[in-house]
Design an enzyme around this catalytic site. Structure first.
Site, short mmCIF file in Angstrom:
data_model
loop_
_atom_site.label_atom_id
_atom_site.label_comp_id
_atom_site.label_asym_id
_atom_site.label_seq_id
_atom_site.Cartn_x
_atom_site.Cartn_y
_atom_site.Cartn_z
N PHE A 1 0.83 -1.20 0.00
CA PHE A 1 0.00 0.00 0.00
C PHE A 1 0.86 1.25 0.00
O PHE A 1 2.02 1.22 0.39
CB PHE A 1 -0.93 0.00 1.23
N CYS A 2 0.24 2.36 -0.40
CA CYS A 2 0.88 3.67 -0.47
C CYS A 2 1.63 3.94 0.84
O CYS A 2 1.09 3.70 1.91
CB CYS A 2 -0.19 4.73 -0.71
N PRO A 3 2.86 4.37 0.75
CA PRO A 3 3.63 4.81 -0.42
C PRO A 3 4.58 3.75 -0.98
O PRO A 3 5.39 4.06 -1.85
CB PRO A 3 4.45 5.96 0.15
#
Length: 92
Positions: free
Chosen positions: A25-27
């Protein structure tokens, strides 16, 4: 890794690298992409696989900001695929 080809309207895209960020998941996907591109030669292409929907926003912005070319984007069964060509460096 053997070269992979992507059929495209204008011809084929030769892919030299693949980066699988599925499940991250981000980042993290963009951070891994940044590291991968740093290790690539100018003009080479990487195919990125991701499952995080935020990559639909983040990867195009990353490419635009660092002047890499987003050749194609595809979504299949909640997996996002991106074909990115590293910015060609002009030698003076």
């Amino acid at each position: 890794m053997s070269d992979m080809l992507l059929e495209e309207n204008a011809g084929t895209i030769e892919v030299q690298h693949e980066l699988d960020t599925c499940g991250l998941f981000c980042p993290e996907p963009v951070m891994l992409l940044h590291n991968k591109i740093r290790d690539m030669a100018s003009g080479e292409v990487v195919r990125v696989l991701a499952t995080d929907p935020s990559t639909k926003r983040d990867i195009p912005k990353f490419c635009n900001f660092l002047e890499h070319q987003l050749l194609q984007h595809q979504e299949t069964d909640a997996v996002y695929s991106y074909w990115i060509r590293k910015k060609k460096v002009e030698l003076a």
